[in-house]
Design an enzyme around this catalytic site. Structure first.
Site, PDB file in Angstrom:
ATOM      1  N   LYS A 107      61.166  70.848  60.672  1.00  0.00           N
ATOM      2  CA  LYS A 107      60.213  69.755  60.482  1.00  0.00           C
ATOM      3  C   LYS A 107      60.229  68.894  61.729  1.00  0.00           C
ATOM      4  O   LYS A 107      61.252  68.795  62.405  1.00  0.00           O
ATOM      5  CB  LYS A 107      60.634  68.891  59.287  1.00  0.00           C
ATOM      6  CG  LYS A 107      59.536  68.018  58.736  1.00  0.00           C
ATOM      7  CD  LYS A 107      58.572  68.843  57.933  1.00  0.00           C
ATOM      8  CE  LYS A 107      57.741  68.053  56.975  1.00  0.00           C
ATOM      9  NZ  LYS A 107      57.388  68.862  55.807  1.00  0.00           N
ATOM     10  N   GLY A 219      48.162  59.490  45.366  1.00  0.00           N
ATOM     11  CA  GLY A 219      47.987  59.904  46.772  1.00  0.00           C
ATOM     12  C   GLY A 219      46.810  60.860  46.851  1.00  0.00           C
ATOM     13  O   GLY A 219      46.929  62.020  46.474  1.00  0.00           O
ATOM     14  N   GLY A 221      45.146  62.265  49.348  1.00  0.00           N
ATOM     15  CA  GLY A 221      44.936  62.880  50.660  1.00  0.00           C
ATOM     16  C   GLY A 221      44.578  64.343  50.486  1.00  0.00           C
ATOM     17  O   GLY A 221      43.944  64.716  49.486  1.00  0.00           O
TER      18      GLY A 221
HETATM   19  N1  GLU Z   1      53.899  70.350  55.827  1.00  0.00           N
HETATM   20  C1  GLU Z   1      53.793  71.321  54.781  1.00  0.00           C
HETATM   21  C2  GLU Z   1      55.013  71.284  53.905  1.00  0.00           C
HETATM   22  O1  GLU Z   1      55.726  70.308  53.847  1.00  0.00           O
HETATM   23  C3  GLU Z   1      53.447  72.705  55.321  1.00  0.00           C
HETATM   24  C4  GLU Z   1      54.451  73.328  56.223  1.00  0.00           C
HETATM   25  C5  GLU Z   1      53.960  74.611  56.883  1.00  0.00           C
HETATM   26  O2  GLU Z   1      52.878  75.059  56.566  1.00  0.00           O
HETATM   27  O3  GLU Z   1      54.711  75.128  57.707  1.00  0.00           O
HETATM   28  O4  GLU Z   1      55.267  72.183  53.167  1.00  0.00           O
END
Ligand code: GLU
Length: 417
Positions: A107, A219, A221
């Site tokens: 992340k 939320g 979004g």
């Molecule tokens: N940000 C999204 C999650 O928390 C997608 C992550 C991704 O597709 O790699 O799952």
């Protein structure tokens, strides 16, 4: 007394520790999983439109590569920090593991407020971040994607910057790209689709008919609004939703498509015709069947949990429920579909996108959605079976399934004795 707010990193460590203890694995397994394998912190200069230079800070955390390259989103948020990013990368490891896709967890984040940046500034921030972390990520190493306040356009700039750095096009670097330049059909709606597939499966298990059922979305979004659309397709009725600026509540029901149009025009769901404003605490206390938290971490606290009347909470957001609140919800018999399962649709279609990029062969929307459904239903069944077998909550069950797979991989690779 007010609940002590644990930071997401501590919460995640507790979840992993619990699963490791229940699985009876050696201490080295937890020692390996309790923090990321690597975290990169970067500071980089960005020229603002007025000619001044601002220095931004960002992170990329690679929690585990036991099951494959690190994978996970990249958020742009003014309140993000090192611990949040580390925790979110840890959840990604288990999210990928629970749905059985060949990735570890990663992340990233840049501390900034995209709402205060022009498009050109946003582009320079995106490109600056990629120049700073570019040598540590890559299609076979660590693959970013959208997350809170980032989108397909930002992914496109990042893909372009990385391709400039490497000297050739590298679409497999990043997922969630626009379809025109290697994105996958169905990626934009995938988190929501995945979430509502598991709501459907959970509803079957508890005998809840979604036709005519009521739901609220915290939320509105990407994940929240599309979840609302798909819940409507099941015949359920949206009675409340909110965003960072306010809420909309109408017990008679609201059309999610119209609410979305309203939000596009006014920047918030608040003021939607026929509705009244509602706070987050009020939204969670509504007599609805399903609630979908699709905002940020630590929203459902021990103050909110005792008032929840919903039968199912499906976590489309990462980490929306505090541990104390989780315990209260479990005791009260609310079925909480945990984030690592309920929000895994996005990364699953990211995986499909990456596969398509690597083979340069693209799938139809139908193929994408069918494969997504198959993976989500089978992951739900794995977790549900563990929930029944070990008589633990769905969250604990999901962690047991996910941690076991990562520990097995570490053992097979010779990382453990
Ligand atoms: N940000 C999204 C999650 O928390 C997608 C992550 C991704 O597709 O790699 O799952």
């Amino acid at each position: 007394m007010a609940e002590k707010t644990l930071n997401p990193f501590e919460i995640c460590q507790q979840q992993i520790k619990r699963a490791c203890d229940q699985l009876g694995v050696e201490p080295a397994a937890y020692d390996m999983l309790k923090q990321p394998e690597r975290v990169i912190e970067v500071s980089f200069p960005v020229e603002m439109d007025d000619g001044s230079v601002k220095v931004f800070t960002g992170w990329r955390s690679q929690h585990s590569t036991a099951l494959g390259p690190a994978k996970g989103g990249l958020r742009f948020h003014p309140d993000t920090n090192f611990d949040e990013v580390r925790a979110l990368s840890m959840w990604m490891t288990f999210k990928c593991s629970v749905v059985g896709i060949p990735y570890g967890g990663g992340k990233g984040a840049v501390k900034c407020n995209p709402k205060e940046l022009s498009q050109k500034e946003l582009e320079r921030v995106a490109r600056g971040f990629i120049r700073a972390v570019g040598d540590f990520i890559g299609p076979l190493k660590d693959i970013p994607a959208p997350d809170v306040y980032t989108n397909a356009q930002i992914m496109a700039w990042m893909y372009d910057e990385y391709s400039i750095m490497k000297g050739f096009n590298n679409p497999g670097l990043i997922t969630g790209k626009p379809v025109e330049i290697g994105g996958s059909l169905g990626r934009n709606t995938a988190t929501a689709r995945g979430c509502t597939f598991v709501v459907r499966e959970a509803a079957k298990k508890i005998g809840l008919d979604l036709k005519g059922a009521t739901y609220a979305v915290n939320g509105f979004g990407n994940a929240g609004s599309f979840s609302a659309f798909y819940m409507k397709e099941f015949g359920a009725k949206l009675v409340a939703c909110n965003d960072s600026k306010g809420g909309a509540y109408n017990p008679e029901g609201m059309d999610p498509v119209a609410v979305n149009e309203w939000k596009k025009e006014h920047g918030t769901v608040k003021g939607f015709p026929g509705s009244r404003d509602i706070t987050t605490a009020e939204l969670y206390a509504l007599p609805v069947d399903v609630i979908i938290p699709a905002a940020l971490e630590n929203t459902i606290t021990s103050d909110i949990a005792p008032n929840v009347k919903a039968k199912i909470i499906a976590e489309a957001a990462n980490g929306p429920t505090t541990p104390e609140a989780d315990e209260i919800l479990n005791k009260r018999g609310v079925m909480v579909l945990p984030d690592i399962l309920a929000s895994a649709g996005g990364v699953t279609v990211s995986y499909f996108e990456w596969v398509q990029n690597l083979q340069n062969f693209y799938w139809t929307a139908e193929e994408v959605n069918q494969r997504l459904e198959k993976i989500m239903v089978s992951a739900f069944e794995d977790v549900y079976a563990m929930h029944l077998d070990k008589k633990v909550s769905m969250r604990e069950a999901a962690f047991l399934v996910a941690v076991k797979r990562v520990v097995d991989a570490m053992r097979l690779r010779g990382w453990l004795s």
